[in-house]
Design a protein around this motif. Structure first.
Motif, PDB file in Angstrom:
ATOM      1  N   MET A  39       0.842  -1.193   0.000  1.00 20.21           N
ATOM      2  CA  MET A  39       0.000   0.000   0.000  1.00 20.21           C
ATOM      3  C   MET A  39       0.880   1.246   0.000  1.00 20.21           C
ATOM      4  N   PRO A  40       0.710   2.130  -0.956  1.00 22.42           N
ATOM      5  CA  PRO A  40       1.516   3.362  -0.986  1.00 22.42           C
ATOM      6  C   PRO A  40       1.195   4.266   0.201  1.00 22.42           C
ATOM      7  N   GLY A  41       2.198   5.004   0.622  1.00 19.38           N
ATOM      8  CA  GLY A  41       1.979   6.007   1.662  1.00 19.38           C
ATOM      9  C   GLY A  41       2.254   5.554   3.077  1.00 19.38           C
ATOM     10  N   ILE A  42       2.708   4.308   3.252  1.00 22.30           N
ATOM     11  CA  ILE A  42       2.982   3.827   4.613  1.00 22.30           C
ATOM     12  C   ILE A  42       4.346   4.345   5.069  1.00 22.30           C
ATOM     13  N   ALA A  43       4.367   5.001   6.203  1.00 27.50           N
ATOM     14  CA  ALA A  43       5.625   5.471   6.778  1.00 27.50           C
ATOM     15  C   ALA A  43       6.313   4.320   7.501  1.00 27.50           C
ATOM     16  N   SER A  44       7.618   4.222   7.353  1.00 27.57           N
ATOM     17  CA  SER A  44       8.376   3.155   8.013  1.00 27.57           C
ATOM     18  C   SER A  44       8.228   3.237   9.532  1.00 27.57           C
ATOM     19  N   GLY A  45       7.966   2.091  10.163  1.00 24.04           N
ATOM     20  CA  GLY A  45       7.837   2.045  11.614  1.00 24.04           C
ATOM     21  C   GLY A  45       6.497   2.497  12.137  1.00 24.04           C
ATOM     22  N   SER A  46       5.514   2.688  11.266  1.00 22.69           N
ATOM     23  CA  SER A  46       4.199   3.146  11.719  1.00 22.69           C
ATOM     24  C   SER A  46       3.319   1.956  12.113  1.00 22.69           C
ATOM     25  N   SER A  47       2.121   2.251  12.572  1.00 21.05           N
ATOM     26  CA  SER A  47       1.206   1.202  13.010  1.00 21.05           C
ATOM     27  C   SER A  47      -0.223   1.712  12.906  1.00 21.05           C
ATOM     28  N   VAL A  48      -1.166   0.777  13.029  1.00 18.37           N
ATOM     29  CA  VAL A  48      -2.580   1.143  13.052  1.00 18.37           C
ATOM     30  C   VAL A  48      -3.212   0.466  14.262  1.00 18.37           C
ATOM     31  N   LEU A  49      -4.062   1.183  14.950  1.00 19.11           N
ATOM     32  CA  LEU A  49      -4.685   0.671  16.165  1.00 19.11           C
ATOM     33  C   LEU A  49      -6.139   0.306  15.887  1.00 19.11           C
ATOM     34  N   VAL A  50      -6.474  -0.970  16.132  1.00 20.13           N
ATOM     35  CA  VAL A  50      -7.852  -1.433  16.041  1.00 20.13           C
ATOM     36  C   VAL A  50      -8.428  -1.428  17.449  1.00 20.13           C
ATOM     37  N   GLU A  51      -9.421  -0.597  17.670  1.00 16.89           N
ATOM     38  CA  GLU A  51     -10.032  -0.492  18.986  1.00 16.89           C
ATOM     39  C   GLU A  51     -11.336  -1.277  19.034  1.00 16.89           C
TER      40      GLU A  51
END
Length: 357
Positions: A39-51
């Motif tokens: 997926m384009p646009g992902i910053a290295s070392g980032s994450s997504v939180l599923v609440e």
């Protein structure tokens, strides 16, 4: 002549089927490319939180807000259905890197492959140091910031108990959504098990009457030396002092009793100030542990080394090791040796400074 329209109709149907088949093939190729393409646009070392309560569209909005190009929602729904992830996204924080594809992310969310972080309780920390470290741990939810010691222990289910020494020094894993109370509950339970195990293995002629006394003595041994091999020796020395009624005369207890007034030095007036933790003034063990003892310190107190030594002092050579003595005269000689080594150490440390002046 009557058959020509039928042939023409059949050709049109065949052409339409070819067009549909071609469109399906192109759509399938596009779908496969979408599912497996980073997926384009992902910053290295980032994450997504599923609440809790997050649906797939909510997660996609979070990704887009973070600058990730997610593509069409219908493709995500189809992929989630194919992977049996629809409605099964597990709560947690998921890692992202520039190579992450929609398929990889949905599989991770379906299987709960969340980011696990580490929090280490260091041997010898006191409760103030432990709570300060917890307050800095991210992304732990902070639930204890407004609780004093009494309220903290009540919340943990142990009202009336002093918190000092009750949390086992180890490394604990946690995930987004966990709280500082979650870590403390696990550390408390681990200490209960470690203390019970050490108490069961205690030597038969121990002077200690309860597991709480063992915990207190282990905390003193923990603070007195960082040399693992010395712990059983120091534990044995303190046991002998307790048996014959000698004062423990251990500086770490005095320091603990001074609290925030301790500035790195113990003065003669501090040793003469009577507090519940001043073992130069009061006989026996202090009223509570003074730090978090590790398993090695508990084991040393459960099975201390035999011997006759009643005194010990640091060697003073920077190694952290100690000299042990059976008599006061021998101890005084060791103190003189310590002072000589200490002054030599100080002289070597000051020499480079003097050369620069």
């Amino acid at each position: 002549m009557s058959r020509k329209p039928k042939r023409r109709f059949g050709g049109i149907v065949f052409l339409l089927l070819l067009i549909v088949a071609g469109a399906c093939f192109l759509a399938w190729q596009h779908y496969g490319s979408f599912a497996n393409r980073p997926m384009p646009g992902i910053a290295s070392g980032s994450s997504v939180l599923v609440e809790r309560g997050d649906s797939l569209p909510v997660v996609l909005r979070k990704l887009r807000t973070a600058g990730v190009e997610t593509g069409e929602s219908i493709e995500w729904r189809a992929l989630a259905h194919q992977l049996r992830a629809a409605g099964k996204l597990q709560v947690g924080e998921y890692p992202l890197d520039p190579k992450t594809s929609p398929r990889e992310l949905l599989v991770a969310m379906r299987d709960g492959k969340v980011i696990q972080r580490r929090f280490t309780i260091v041997e010898g920390w006191n409760i103030r140091e432990l709570r300060a470290a917890l307050a800095r741990a991210k992304p732990l939810t902070q639930e204890t910031a407004q609780l004093d010691a009494a309220a903290l222990m009540k919340t943990l289910g142990h009202p009336g108990q002093h918190p000092e020494g009750r949390f086992l020094p180890e490394t604990y894993l946690y995930t987004a959504g966990d709280s500082d109370l979650d870590v403390l509950r696990r550390a408390y339970g681990a200490m209960e098990k470690a203390l019970a195990s050490a108490w069961e293995r205690r030597h038969e002629d121990t002077v200690l009457k309860t597991p709480e006394e063992m915990l207190t003595l282990a905390s003193i041994v923990e603070k007195e030396t960082g040399i693992a091999a010395e712990r059983p020796q120091i534990a044995g020395l303190f046991e002998r002092r307790l048996k014959v009624g000698m004062l423990l005369q251990t500086d770490p207890t005095v320091i603990y009793g001074m609290g925030s007034n301790y500035n790195g030095n113990i003065r003669k007036s501090d040793l003469q100030t009577d507090t519940p933790y001043n073992t130069y003034k009061r006989a026996g063990l202090p009223p509570t542990p003074i730090a978090m003892p590790g398993k090695d310190a508990l084991e040393a107190v459960a099975n201390p080394a035999p011997g006759e030594a009643l005194y010990f002092v640091a060697i003073g050579d920077g190694s952290g090791r100690h000299l042990f003595a059976r008599s006061l005269a021998e101890h005084q000689a060791n103190v003189s040796r310590y002072l000589k080594n200490y002054r030599a150490q100080q002289g070597r440390a000051a020499a480079p400074t003097a050369e620069k002046q």
